[in-house]
Design an enzyme around this catalytic site. Structure first.
Site, PDB file in Angstrom:
ATOM      1  N   THR A 125      56.421  90.150  96.387  1.00  0.00           N
ATOM      2  CA  THR A 125      57.718  89.465  96.304  1.00  0.00           C
ATOM      3  C   THR A 125      57.984  88.909  94.904  1.00  0.00           C
ATOM      4  O   THR A 125      57.086  88.396  94.248  1.00  0.00           O
ATOM      5  CB  THR A 125      57.758  88.306  97.327  1.00  0.00           C
ATOM      6  OG1 THR A 125      57.386  88.830  98.602  1.00  0.00           O
ATOM      7  CG2 THR A 125      59.140  87.683  97.418  1.00  0.00           C
ATOM      8  N   GLU A 126      59.245  89.007  94.479  1.00  0.00           N
ATOM      9  CA  GLU A 126      59.659  88.462  93.173  1.00  0.00           C
ATOM     10  C   GLU A 126      60.770  87.432  93.390  1.00  0.00           C
ATOM     11  O   GLU A 126      61.435  87.448  94.428  1.00  0.00           O
ATOM     12  CB  GLU A 126      60.172  89.597  92.281  1.00  0.00           C
ATOM     13  CG  GLU A 126      59.103  90.654  92.080  1.00  0.00           C
ATOM     14  CD  GLU A 126      59.428  91.650  90.989  1.00  0.00           C
ATOM     15  OE1 GLU A 126      60.585  91.670  90.497  1.00  0.00           O
ATOM     16  OE2 GLU A 126      58.518  92.415  90.623  1.00  0.00           O
ATOM     17  N   PRO A 127      60.986  86.579  92.380  1.00  0.00           N
ATOM     18  CA  PRO A 127      61.995  85.524  92.558  1.00  0.00           C
ATOM     19  C   PRO A 127      63.386  86.073  92.915  1.00  0.00           C
ATOM     20  O   PRO A 127      64.110  85.461  93.684  1.00  0.00           O
ATOM     21  CB  PRO A 127      62.015  84.825  91.196  1.00  0.00           C
ATOM     22  CG  PRO A 127      60.668  85.083  90.617  1.00  0.00           C
ATOM     23  CD  PRO A 127      60.239  86.420  91.131  1.00  0.00           C
ATOM     24  N   ILE A 156      53.398  83.699  96.508  1.00  0.00           N
ATOM     25  CA  ILE A 156      52.150  84.447  96.670  1.00  0.00           C
ATOM     26  C   ILE A 156      51.053  83.567  97.286  1.00  0.00           C
ATOM     27  O   ILE A 156      50.624  82.581  96.702  1.00  0.00           O
ATOM     28  CB  ILE A 156      51.682  85.048  95.316  1.00  0.00           C
ATOM     29  CG1 ILE A 156      52.810  85.896  94.708  1.00  0.00           C
ATOM     30  CG2 ILE A 156      50.400  85.847  95.505  1.00  0.00           C
ATOM     31  CD1 ILE A 156      53.376  86.981  95.608  1.00  0.00           C
ATOM     32  N   GLU A 240      49.565  94.814 108.724  1.00  0.00           N
ATOM     33  CA  GLU A 240      49.918  93.438 108.369  1.00  0.00           C
ATOM     34  C   GLU A 240      50.889  92.822 109.372  1.00  0.00           C
ATOM     35  O   GLU A 240      50.796  91.640 109.709  1.00  0.00           O
ATOM     36  CB  GLU A 240      50.522  93.408 106.966  1.00  0.00           C
ATOM     37  CG  GLU A 240      49.481  93.708 105.894  1.00  0.00           C
ATOM     38  CD  GLU A 240      50.092  94.112 104.560  1.00  0.00           C
ATOM     39  OE1 GLU A 240      49.347  94.667 103.742  1.00  0.00           O
ATOM     40  OE2 GLU A 240      51.306  93.908 104.359  1.00  0.00           O
ATOM     41  N   GLN A 277      59.571  69.762 138.683  1.00  0.00           N
ATOM     42  CA  GLN A 277      59.850  71.199 138.782  1.00  0.00           C
ATOM     43  C   GLN A 277      60.495  71.763 137.509  1.00  0.00           C
ATOM     44  O   GLN A 277      60.187  72.883 137.101  1.00  0.00           O
ATOM     45  CB  GLN A 277      60.747  71.478 139.991  1.00  0.00           C
ATOM     46  CG  GLN A 277      60.800  72.959 140.324  1.00  0.00           C
ATOM     47  CD  GLN A 277      61.674  73.256 141.523  1.00  0.00           C
ATOM     48  OE1 GLN A 277      62.773  72.703 141.663  1.00  0.00           O
ATOM     49  NE2 GLN A 277      61.207  74.114 142.395  1.00  0.00           N
ATOM     50  N   GLY A 361      56.276  88.462 105.145  1.00  0.00           N
ATOM     51  CA  GLY A 361      55.793  89.813 105.457  1.00  0.00           C
ATOM     52  C   GLY A 361      56.852  90.709 106.070  1.00  0.00           C
ATOM     53  O   GLY A 361      56.525  91.615 106.846  1.00  0.00           O
ATOM     54  N   GLY A 362      58.112  90.477 105.725  1.00  0.00           N
ATOM     55  CA  GLY A 362      59.221  91.257 106.291  1.00  0.00           C
ATOM     56  C   GLY A 362      59.989  90.379 107.249  1.00  0.00           C
ATOM     57  O   GLY A 362      59.456  89.994 108.302  1.00  0.00           O
TER      58      GLY A 362
END
Ligand SMILES: Cc1cc2nc3c(=O)[nH]c(=O)nc-3n(C[C@H](O)[C@H](O)[C@H](O)COP(=O)(O)OP(=O)(O)OC[C@H]3O[C@@H](n4cnc5c(N)ncnc54)[C@H](O)[C@@H]3O)c2cc1C
Length: 386
Positions: A125-127, A156, A240, A277, A361-362
């Site tokens: 991942t990047e900014p 990260i 992953e 209940q 992770g997506g």
């Protein structure tokens, strides 16, 4: 159906290990945001980082149900940040080392990762570029027998304390997917600087933004083939994302069990609250959802273990298990009333930690895209390496 006696023996011994070696330190690590180095060595000594790795590099070469047990028990220490540090090392960074690393790379980094001497982080991942992996801007330009890396990565896991980084970078800026390559980069090289990020949850884990300013690495640090990085990343997403699905069902189950125990003891209106209940039905619904996800995740684990490429199923697992976990933990917290909101009780932290599930992770939106492409457009994903 899935777990043998040997698996259960492993579960009990890992649980005992966590109870003795990890749980007494969790509060401190959550406060300081630093997981002390000694525990990495202990995990290494016990073989926990090498469960699914080849014996050649010191691994145990065990089936994926040992990994499932490892993940499930880690969630129960109630620090998703600690768990993430461990699984990001062993199932994000190390998966790339094992699959794409040259013999030389494996000897240097994989062996040391399995025995807990070196900690790894995976930097995709990047900014300005997360979900759109192919749009990344970090470059690795070849100069003779070196690559020069420039750019930045963010969010990260293990980014600051890792000894090495698995870095995805563009070796060809003109290309999108086929311009990405993967490198192993020592984290102490000149030109690398890291900043720790402050987060809603996962507080024990270190999450960093990392800048690369003319970082010089040997061409031998290229992993696999130049230009194949995107395929490698996508391929490993199957494992992953299943890891993240399993984590989700395990933390939901932990929350549910805690809430049931609480309901057995807490009294209101002259009886224990487990007699109401409305709450009993809530529990029944929560338990059904946890079980559905858990059984589904086990069945995919079996298929992945047999070598089936479960891209769609792993995406479905992460999509629904993380959603279910957020919902179950939210409802479990409600069952504790005011105590649910108090930090001395476990569910407040779990609620914060769990929220990352549908993001990291997506994201859930991206997972839906993948599933829709496969179902509606007939898209077929093939593994890049065996
Ligand atoms: C604590 C933490 C740990 C992490 N660890 C790591 C790590 O170790 N290594 C690593 O590389 N990354 C890591 N990540 C990054 C994580 O994987 C990304 O945050 C995630 O992939 C989303 O990227 P983004 O944050 O740039 O969001 P963006 O891509 O900017 O997305 C913003 C929003 O737009 C939506 N969106 C984007 N594209 C589409 C589309 N096509 N259709 C519909 N909606 C869309 C997203 O779903 C999201 O809701 C971590 C993140 C966190 C917070």
């Amino acid at each position: 159906m899935y777990f043998t006696e040997d698996h259960e023996v492993f579960r009990q011994s890992f649980r005992d290990f966590l109870q003795k070696e990890v749980i007494p330190h969790i509060e401190k690590w959550e406060k300081t945001g630093t997981i002390e180095r000694f525990i990495w060595s202990k995990f290494g000594e016990m073989g926990y980082f090498g469960l699914n790795q080849s014996e050649k590099y010191g691994g145990l070469n065990l089936d994926l149900f040992y990994t499932v047990i490892f993940l499930e028990e880690l969630q129960k220490v109630n620090s998703c940040g600690f768990a993430a540090a461990m699984w990001a090392h062993s199932y994000l960074a190390m998966t790339h080392l094992a699959k794409e690393g040259s013999e030389q790379i494996k000897e240097k980094y994989l062996t040391a990762s399995i025995n807990g001497e070196k900690i790894g982080a995976l930097c995709i991942t990047e900014p300005f570029c997360g979900s759109d992996v192919a749009g990344m801007k970090t470059t690795a330009v070849k100069k003779g027998d070196k690559y020069i890396i420039n750019g930045s990565k963010t969010f990260i896991t293990n980014g600051i304390y890792a000894d090495y980084l698995i870095v995805a970078a563009k070796t060809n800026l003109e290309e999108k997917h086929s311009g990405i390559s993967i490198f192993v980069v020592d984290n102490n090289l000149k030109g690398i600087s890291s900043t720790k990020l402050n987060k809603l949850g996962w507080r024990a884990s270190d999450t960093a933004e990392i800048a690369f300013d003319n970082v010089e690495i040997s061409a031998e640090n290229l992993m696999g083939e130049e230009g194949k990085g995107f395929s490698y990343i996508m391929q490993h997403f199957a494992l992953e994302r299943l890891v993240m699905g399993v984590n989700a069902h395990a933390r939901a189950e932990y929350a549910l069990n805690y809430a049931i125990q609480y309901m057995n003891e807490r009294e209101a209106f002259g009886k224990t609250i487990n007699r109401f209940q409305a709450l009993r039905h809530k529990v029944a619904e929560m338990a059904s959802k946890v079980d559905m996800c858990k059984e589904y995740n086990y069945s995919i684990t079996k298929r992945l273990n047999e070598g089936v490429y479960v891209v769609k199923e792993a995406s479905m697992s992460k999509l629904l298990s993380t959603k279910m976990a957020d919902e179950v933990i939210y409802n479990a917290l409600q069952l504790l009333g005011g105590y649910g909101y108090i930090e001395d009780y476990p569910l407040a932290r779990l609620l914060r930690d769990s929220r990352l599930g549908p993001i990291g992770g997506g994201t859930s939106e991206i997972l839906k895209e993948i599933i829709a492409k496969m179902l509606i457009d007939g898209k077929d994903y093939k593994p890049a390496v065996k």
